[in-house]
Design a protein around this motif. Structure first.
Motif, PDB file in Angstrom:
ATOM      1  N   GLY A   1      33.648  37.143  46.407  1.00 49.58           N
ATOM      2  CA  GLY A   1      33.169  37.328  45.040  1.00 49.58           C
ATOM      3  C   GLY A   1      32.138  38.442  44.905  1.00 49.58           C
ATOM      4  O   GLY A   1      31.522  38.598  43.848  1.00 49.58           O
ATOM      5  N   ASP A   2      31.965  39.233  45.977  1.00 50.06           N
ATOM      6  CA  ASP A   2      31.001  40.341  45.915  1.00 50.06           C
ATOM      7  C   ASP A   2      31.661  41.638  45.461  1.00 50.06           C
ATOM      8  O   ASP A   2      31.002  42.681  45.349  1.00 50.06           O
ATOM      9  CB  ASP A   2      30.366  40.545  47.301  1.00 50.06           C
ATOM     10  CG  ASP A   2      29.543  39.326  47.710  1.00 50.06           C
ATOM     11  OD1 ASP A   2      28.953  38.690  46.806  1.00 50.06           O
ATOM     12  OD2 ASP A   2      29.522  38.990  48.907  1.00 50.06           O
ATOM     13  N   LEU A   3      32.935  41.588  45.257  1.00 53.29           N
ATOM     14  CA  LEU A   3      33.692  42.742  44.773  1.00 53.29           C
ATOM     15  C   LEU A   3      34.672  42.230  43.739  1.00 53.29           C
ATOM     16  O   LEU A   3      35.203  41.118  43.884  1.00 53.29           O
ATOM     17  CB  LEU A   3      34.460  43.376  45.966  1.00 53.29           C
ATOM     18  CG  LEU A   3      35.215  44.663  45.681  1.00 53.29           C
ATOM     19  CD1 LEU A   3      34.229  45.803  45.410  1.00 53.29           C
ATOM     20  CD2 LEU A   3      36.111  45.028  46.863  1.00 53.29           C
ATOM     21  N   ASP A   4      34.922  43.030  42.661  1.00 54.50           N
ATOM     22  CA  ASP A   4      35.804  42.537  41.608  1.00 54.50           C
ATOM     23  C   ASP A   4      37.239  43.034  41.763  1.00 54.50           C
ATOM     24  O   ASP A   4      38.175  42.345  41.362  1.00 54.50           O
ATOM     25  CB  ASP A   4      35.258  42.945  40.232  1.00 54.50           C
ATOM     26  CG  ASP A   4      33.884  42.340  40.014  1.00 54.50           C
ATOM     27  OD1 ASP A   4      33.674  41.185  40.436  1.00 54.50           O
ATOM     28  OD2 ASP A   4      33.001  43.027  39.479  1.00 54.50           O
ATOM     29  N   ALA A   5      37.403  44.247  42.299  1.00 56.79           N
ATOM     30  CA  ALA A   5      38.776  44.748  42.483  1.00 56.79           C
ATOM     31  C   ALA A   5      38.800  45.813  43.572  1.00 56.79           C
ATOM     32  O   ALA A   5      37.836  46.562  43.764  1.00 56.79           O
ATOM     33  CB  ALA A   5      39.309  45.319  41.174  1.00 56.79           C
ATOM     34  N   LEU A   6      39.923  45.838  44.265  1.00 56.70           N
ATOM     35  CA  LEU A   6      40.154  46.863  45.292  1.00 56.70           C
ATOM     36  C   LEU A   6      41.324  47.718  44.795  1.00 56.70           C
ATOM     37  O   LEU A   6      42.421  47.198  44.541  1.00 56.70           O
ATOM     38  CB  LEU A   6      40.503  46.186  46.625  1.00 56.70           C
ATOM     39  CG  LEU A   6      41.080  47.086  47.714  1.00 56.70           C
ATOM     40  CD1 LEU A   6      40.081  48.178  48.127  1.00 56.70           C
ATOM     41  CD2 LEU A   6      41.465  46.264  48.945  1.00 56.70           C
TER      42      LEU A   6
END
Lengths: 266, 435
Positions: free
Chosen positions: B101-106
Motif C-alpha cells: 500500500g506504499d505505492l498506488d500504481a506501477l
C-alpha cells in the motif's frame, strides 16, 4: 340459606413435566363460598393455592371437575366468569404509562361496567382509596404503596360480586398489609364473596370466615377456625395446620402400603 | 370477538405507546427526521470523500519508458495529482511497495506485440494496481486517462504527417445524449429510495410495539392482569395486532411524507455543489402510485406486525424479544438487494417473495408501471403470510404453556412441551411461568 356464588367440585389440574411426567397440582378440590364470606386457602408454597385460584380466574383450564362463579362455568363461559370477578395477586401489575385515573377507567370499561357510569365509579373509588392527589400521575412514577391502592381499586372497579386475592400481602410492609386486610374486611361487609390465599397463619386467622387447608393439591380440612380447633384439639392455626399436614403425610405413607385410604374432612 | 372491547384495548395500547420514549423515537421521530438528516449526512459525506480523493495524489513508479515517447513521461510527471517515485528501479521492489500500500500504481512500458511491432514507435503499457484499494484504482484510472489522451494526440499528429485531415481519421465518434429529464432522474432516485426506506420504516415502526405489547407485558407483569379482564383472548390479541400494524403504517406514511417534503430542499443545493443544475432534483408521482403505495404499506405492516408479534410473544423480557424479532427485521433488508436492479419490474417469481415483492411493487408504481395481475399476486402472497401467522397465533393462544410462557422463551423447549402436552392433553406447571 344464601345461594353459593362460588361452587367448586372435584377440581383437578394436571401438568405435564418433562422429568416427572404427569403431575397433579390440584387433585379433586371441593368447596363453596357464600356472599359476605372470606374463604381462605391456607397452604405452603407449591400446595396448589395459586393453581386453584388461576383456574377460578379462567387463566388456567381445569383438567377435571368443575367450578362455577356467579352461576357461570369456568370452562363454558370464561368471559362471563371474568366479568363477575376481580383478581388480585402479586403478579397482576399495572400499566406504568397510564395514570391512576386512566387505569381505573380502562379496567372499568374492559370489564363491562356501564359506560355512562364509568366516570362516576372511578371518582367514587378515587375518593374511597384516597388517591385523588396522585390520580393524574403516571402509575410508573408512584410509590409501591400508592400503586397498591390503585391496584386494589382496579380489582373492584367494575363492582364484581366475587373477589380473589392471591397472597395479596406478599412483599408489602406491615402498614400496607394492614391496609389490605382492612379493605378485605370492608369488601366482605359489602356482601362480596372473597377467596383469599395465604401461607401466613395470622392473616388467615384474622381475616377468614372459613379456612381450607391445602396440601399437595388436596384440601385436608375445611371449616371455621373454631371447627378446626375442635377437630384437632389445637388452639393456634399454625398448630392446626401442622397437625393436618402431618396427618396427611402419615396417611400418605400408609396409602403407599394400602391404596384407597379416605381423606380427612371436618 | 367483541369490537367494543377491541376498541377499548386498542386505545389503551396506543395511549401507552405514545408515552413511551423508545416507541415515539422509532415510530415517529426517526421516520420524520431520518431523511433530511440522513440525506444531508450522505451527500455531505459523499462530497467530502470525493474532495478528499481528488486532492490525494497518486504515487507511481514508471519502468522502462520508451525514449521516443518522453513527452508522455513528461505529461505524467507534470500532472499535479500524479507523484512519480524515481527511486524505485525494479519491478520486484515496486510490487512489494504496491502490495504494502506504499505505492498506488506501477506503470510498465513493454515492447509491442508481434502484430503491433510493424508500427513505428509502438508500445504496450501494463498498469499494475490493487483493485481492492480505492486510491490504487484511482491511480490506474488517472494513468489510463492520461495515456489515452496522449495516444489520441499522437494519432492526430501521425495522421497529420501522412496528410490525413483530423476529421477523416477520427471516424466513428461516440457522442452520448442523455434523453432523461431531471424529473426522470428524480423518479429513478426516488424509485430506488422510497421502497427501501418505506419497508425499513414500516418494519421499524412495528418492531418496538410488537415487543412492547407481548414480551413487554410479561416483563412488566401486566400480562396476567390482562388475562383476567373479561375481554376474550382473541379480542386482546386482535387489539394488539391492530395497534402494532397501526404504528407500522404510521411510521411508513410519516417517512414518505417527510421524504417528499425534504428531498427537494436537501438534494437541490447538494446536487448544485456537485455541479448539477439547481433543478437537478425534480420529482412527480403518477396518479395511481399513491393508492398502490398505501395498499402495499398496509399489507407490509399487517405482515410485519403478525410475524414480529408471534416471535416476540415467546419472549419473557423486552431484551429477549428484540433478539427474537431480529430475523424479521433482517428480512426487511431484502428489498435493498432487490432495489439495486432498478430496471427490473415485478415478475411472477419476484411477486411471490414476501417483502421484496411489495418493495418492487412500490418501485414500479413510482416509475408509472402498474402490473395489476402481479400486484394482485403480491397482495395475495402477503395476505397469505398474514393468514398463516394468524393461524399460528390461534394455535398458540389455545396453548396454556404459551399463554403462561412456561418454556422460558425457548423455541426448542416450547416445541418439546407442546408435543408432550398435546399428546397427554395436559398443561404444564404454570406457577413457574407467570412472573
Amino acid at each position: 340459606m344464601a345461594i353459593a356464588n362460588v361452587k367448586v367440585e372435584g377440581l383437578q389440574k394436571s401438568f405435564w413435566d418433562e422429568s416427572r411426567g404427569e403431575v397433579r397440582a390440584v387433585d379433586g378440590i371441593d368447596f363453596d363460598c357464600q356472599p359476605g364470606e372470606v374463604f381462605g386457602l391456607l397452604g405452603a408454597n407449591g400446595a396448589g393455592k395459586t393453581t386453584t385460584l388461576r383456574m377460578l380466574a379462567t387463566i388456567l383450564k381445569p383438567t377435571g371437575g368443575s367450578a362455577s362463579l356467579n352461576g357461570y362455568d369456568v370452562l363454558a363461559d370464561p368471559e362471563a366468569v371474568r366479568r363477575s370477578l376481580g383478581f388480585y395477586s402479586a403478579s397482576t401489575a399495572l400499566y406504568p404509562r397510564l395514570t391512576g385515573r386512566e387505569t381505573l377507567e380502562f379496567f372499568a370499561r374492559i370489564n363491562g361496567y356501564p359506560a355512562n357510569q364509568v366516570n362516576q365509579r372511578v371518582e367514587e373509588l378515587i375518593d374511597r382509596f384516597g388517591i385523588r392527589e396522585y390520580a393524574g400521575a403516571r402509575v410508573g412514577k408512584l410509590s409501591s404503596g400508592m400503586r397498591q391502592k390503585i391496584s386494589i381499586a382496579r380489582t373492584i372497579v367494575h363492582d364484581p360480586p366475587i373477589l380473589i386475592f392471591d397472597e395479596p400481602t406478599v412483599g408489602l410492609d406491615v402498614m400496607a398489609a394492614l391496609e389490605m386486610q382492612n379493605v378485605i374486611h370492608e369488601l366482605r361487609d359489602e356482601g362480596k364473596v372473597i377467596i383469599f390465599s395465604t401461607h401466613i397463619m395470622s392473616e388467615a386467622e384474622k381475616l377468614c370466615d372459613r379456612i381450607g387447608i391445602i396440601h399437595q393439591g388436596r384440601i385436608l380440612a375445611l371449616g371455621t377456625l373454631e371447627e378446626h380447633r375442635q377437630a384437632t384439639g389445637k388452639h393456634y392455626l399454625e398448630d392446626v395446620f401442622v397437625h393436618e399436614v402431618m396427618q396427611a403425610e402419615d396417611q400418605s405413607a400408609k396409602a403407599m402400603a394400602s391404596p384407597g385410604e379416605p381423606r380427612t374432612s371436618l | 370477538m367483541n369490537w367494543s372491547d377491541i376498541w377499548v384495548l386498542y386505545r389503551r395500547e396506543l395511549r401507552s405507546a405514545f408515552r413511551d420514549r423508545t416507541i415515539v423515537m422509532n415510530g415517529i421521530l426517526v421516520p420524520v427526521f431520518m431523511y433530511p438528516i440522513m440525506m444531508w449526512v450522505m451527500m455531505t459525506g459523499l462530497m467530502f470523500v470525493l474532495g478528499q480523493m481528488e486532492r490525494e495524489s497518486s504515487r507511481l513508479v514508471i519502468l522502462d519508458p520508451p525514449s521516443e515517447h518522453s513527452a508522455l513521461v513528461d505529461t505524467l510527471g507534470a500532472q499535479t495529482n500524479l507523484e512519480i517515485q524515481e527511486d524505485v528501479l525494479s519491478e520486484d521492489s515496486a510490487m512489494v511497495l504496491l502490495r504494502a500500500g506504499d505505492l498506488d500504481a506501477l506503470v510498465e512500458f513493454l515492447p509491442p506485440t508481434d502484430e503491433g511491432s510493424a508500427l513505428e514507435d509502438n508500445f504496450q503499457v501494463l498498469i499494475r494496481y490493487d483493485r481492492a484499494v480505492g486510491r490504487s484504482s484511482q491511480a490506474s484510472a488517472r494513468v489510463e486517462s492520461t495515456i489515452a489522451d496522449y495516444r489520441s494526440e499522437w494519432l492526430s499528429q501521425q495522421a497529420s504527417a501522412l496528410g490525413i485531415p483530423e476529421t477523416e481519421h477520427e471516424q466513428f465518434q461516440i457522442v452520448q445524449d442523455n434523453v432523461s429529464t431531471e424529473e426522470d432522474i428524480g423518479t429513478l432516485l426516488m424509485g430506488m429510495m422510497i421502497p427501501m426506506f418505506l419497508v425499513l420504516m414500516i418494519a421499524m415502526g412495528c418492531l418496538m410495539p410488537a415487543i412492547d405489547s407481548t414480551a413487554g407485558e410479561r416483563e412488566r407483569s401486566t400480562w396476567e392482569t390482562l388475562m383476567t379482564v373479561s375481554a376474550s383472548r382473541l379480542s386482546v390479541v386482535t387489539s394488539k395486532y391492530f395497534y402494532v400494524a397501526t404504528l407500522g403504517i404510521l411510521a411508513g406514511v410519516l417517512n414518505v411524507v417527510a421524504m417528499f417534503a425534504s428531498m427537494g430542499v436537501i438534494m437541490g443545493p447538494l446536487l448544485m455543489d456537485l455541479g448539477e443544475s439547481a433543478n437537478a432534483f425534480q420529482f412527480s408521482l403518477p396518479f395511481l402510485a399513491l393508492p398502490v403505495m398505501i395498499v402495499a404499506a398496509i399489507a407490509l405492516a399487517l405482515f410485519f406486525a403478525a410475524a414480529m408479534m408471534i416471535l416476540a410473544a415467546f419472549a419473557r423480557t423486552f431484551k429477549d424479544g428484540q433478539a427474537m424479532v431480529g430475523p424479521v427485521f433482517l428480512l426487511a433488508m431484502m428489498p435493498i438487494l432487490m432495489g439495486q436492479q432498478t430496471d427490473q419490474t415485478l415478475t411472477p417469481l419476484t411477486a411471490a417473495i414476501p417483502v421484496a415483492n411489495a418493495a418492487m411493487m412500490i418501485r414500479d408504481a413510482i416509475n408509472g408501471v402498474f402490473l395489476w395481475p402481479l400486484i394482485a399476486e403480491t397482495l395475495a402472497v402477503l395476505l397469505a403470510m398474514v393468514t398463516a401467522c394468524l393461524l399460528i397465533a390461534r394455535v398458540l393462544l389455545k396453548t396454556e404453556d404459551f399463554i403462561l410462557l412456561s418454556p422460558d422463551g425457548r423455541f426448542s423447549k416450547f416445541s418439546k412441551i407442546f408435543k408432550s402436552s398435546s399428546r397427554s392433553r395436559l398443561g404444564r406447571n404454570s406457577s413457574e411461568g407467570l412472573k
